[in-house]
Design an enzyme around this catalytic site. Sequence first.
Site, mmCIF file in Angstrom:
data_model
loop_
_atom_site.group_PDB
_atom_site.id
_atom_site.type_symbol
_atom_site.label_atom_id
_atom_site.label_comp_id
_atom_site.label_asym_id
_atom_site.label_seq_id
_atom_site.Cartn_x
_atom_site.Cartn_y
_atom_site.Cartn_z
ATOM 1 N N GLU A 80 0.815 -1.222 0.000
ATOM 2 C CA GLU A 80 0.000 0.000 0.000
ATOM 3 C C GLU A 80 0.847 1.270 0.000
ATOM 4 O O GLU A 80 0.347 2.351 0.333
ATOM 5 C CB GLU A 80 -0.975 0.009 1.186
ATOM 6 C CG GLU A 80 -2.015 -1.103 1.170
ATOM 7 C CD GLU A 80 -2.940 -1.095 -0.048
ATOM 8 O OE1 GLU A 80 -2.821 -0.191 -0.904
ATOM 9 O OE2 GLU A 80 -3.766 -2.025 -0.146
ATOM 10 N N HIS A 98 -2.809 1.816 8.657
ATOM 11 C CA HIS A 98 -3.787 1.094 7.846
ATOM 12 C C HIS A 98 -4.057 -0.244 8.522
ATOM 13 O O HIS A 98 -3.141 -1.037 8.709
ATOM 14 C CB HIS A 98 -3.237 0.889 6.426
ATOM 15 C CG HIS A 98 -4.027 -0.081 5.607
ATOM 16 N ND1 HIS A 98 -5.400 -0.081 5.551
ATOM 17 C CD2 HIS A 98 -3.632 -1.107 4.810
ATOM 18 C CE1 HIS A 98 -5.818 -1.052 4.758
ATOM 19 N NE2 HIS A 98 -4.758 -1.693 4.305
ATOM 20 N N HIS A 100 -6.604 -3.861 9.161
ATOM 21 C CA HIS A 100 -7.613 -4.795 8.657
ATOM 22 C C HIS A 100 -8.418 -5.236 9.876
ATOM 23 O O HIS A 100 -8.365 -6.384 10.287
ATOM 24 C CB HIS A 100 -6.964 -6.012 8.001
ATOM 25 C CG HIS A 100 -6.377 -5.741 6.655
ATOM 26 N ND1 HIS A 100 -5.856 -6.730 5.853
ATOM 27 C CD2 HIS A 100 -6.219 -4.591 5.961
ATOM 28 C CE1 HIS A 100 -5.408 -6.202 4.717
ATOM 29 N NE2 HIS A 100 -5.606 -4.903 4.757
ATOM 30 N N TYR A 119 -20.167 11.257 20.300
ATOM 31 C CA TYR A 119 -19.554 12.548 19.983
ATOM 32 C C TYR A 119 -18.041 12.485 19.750
ATOM 33 O O TYR A 119 -17.451 13.385 19.152
ATOM 34 C CB TYR A 119 -19.911 13.601 21.041
ATOM 35 C CG TYR A 119 -19.269 13.405 22.389
ATOM 36 C CD1 TYR A 119 -17.970 13.837 22.618
ATOM 37 C CD2 TYR A 119 -19.955 12.801 23.442
ATOM 38 C CE1 TYR A 119 -17.367 13.663 23.855
ATOM 39 C CE2 TYR A 119 -19.365 12.629 24.675
ATOM 40 C CZ TYR A 119 -18.071 13.057 24.887
ATOM 41 O OH TYR A 119 -17.467 12.882 26.094
ATOM 42 N N HIS A 160 -12.217 -4.211 2.920
ATOM 43 C CA HIS A 160 -10.766 -4.202 3.017
ATOM 44 C C HIS A 160 -10.263 -3.827 4.415
ATOM 45 O O HIS A 160 -9.610 -4.630 5.075
ATOM 46 C CB HIS A 160 -10.198 -3.239 1.957
ATOM 47 C CG HIS A 160 -8.720 -3.174 1.911
ATOM 48 N ND1 HIS A 160 -8.007 -2.739 0.819
ATOM 49 C CD2 HIS A 160 -7.778 -3.456 2.851
ATOM 50 C CE1 HIS A 160 -6.720 -2.788 1.070
ATOM 51 N NE2 HIS A 160 -6.550 -3.216 2.302
ATOM 52 N N TYR A 215 -7.824 25.448 24.590
ATOM 53 C CA TYR A 215 -7.300 26.806 24.716
ATOM 54 C C TYR A 215 -7.031 27.106 26.184
ATOM 55 O O TYR A 215 -5.994 27.640 26.556
ATOM 56 C CB TYR A 215 -8.298 27.807 24.126
ATOM 57 C CG TYR A 215 -7.834 29.232 24.189
ATOM 58 C CD1 TYR A 215 -6.699 29.640 23.483
ATOM 59 C CD2 TYR A 215 -8.510 30.167 24.958
ATOM 60 C CE1 TYR A 215 -6.272 30.941 23.558
ATOM 61 C CE2 TYR A 215 -8.091 31.473 25.024
ATOM 62 C CZ TYR A 215 -6.963 31.861 24.323
ATOM 63 O OH TYR A 215 -6.533 33.150 24.403
#
Length: 222
Positions: A80, A98, A100, A119, A160, A215
């Site tokens: 990939e 990535h 699986h 959320y 995938h 912040y």
Amino acid sequence: MDRGASDELRAARTQLVSYSARLLADGLAIGSAGNISVRIGDLMAITPSGIAYHELRADDICLVTTDGTELANGETPSSETPMHLAIYAATNAAAIVHTHSPEVIALSASRPELPTIHYAITGLGGPVRVAPYVRFGSDELAAAAVGALDGRSAVILRNHGAVTYGRDLAQAYDRALLLEWLARTYRMALSYGDPATLSTAELDEVTAETRRRRYGERRGPA
Ligand SMILES: [Zn+2]
């Protein structure tokens, strides 16, 4: 000069090996499936193709320039590699995971997206799209992943797996875990019937509150 010898690259190789072991331990991949990478300047360090994660050593990690040139180390970079390079080119990602992982793959086979079941999905940019199926390792899969990532730090690849990215490997990996947890939670909610989801306004409120609190932290003790 040996571009593969800097301290930063050595650290990245070690980190990739330890996170590869976590992929197995956390059930996000089996054998040598999935792949992870880190970007350092104009180089990408990526797990090799075909080596089981439990046998992976730091020297096996492959280096590829961001324009796709492999720096030979005797191993073949992940199949990939085109998808990782395309995501680095299109985003501010510094690391990509990535997987699986079973929950997202199950969802990908029957849903067009992972809806806003909780959320915490704001940490991924909102509902996570399922990109159309394209063969592994293809430039078309790279393009499909980049397209479905628009405004998100996660994408599910139909039949995938999934891809997440972040400002570092820790963040990219945490997002992979979050994505799998959200998919599992959604599946559980479906077992009760028709789950309620959060509106865009409710998600925007969460994002604004998260920013406000961050912040506050930055202004905290000197
Ligand atoms: Zn894959």
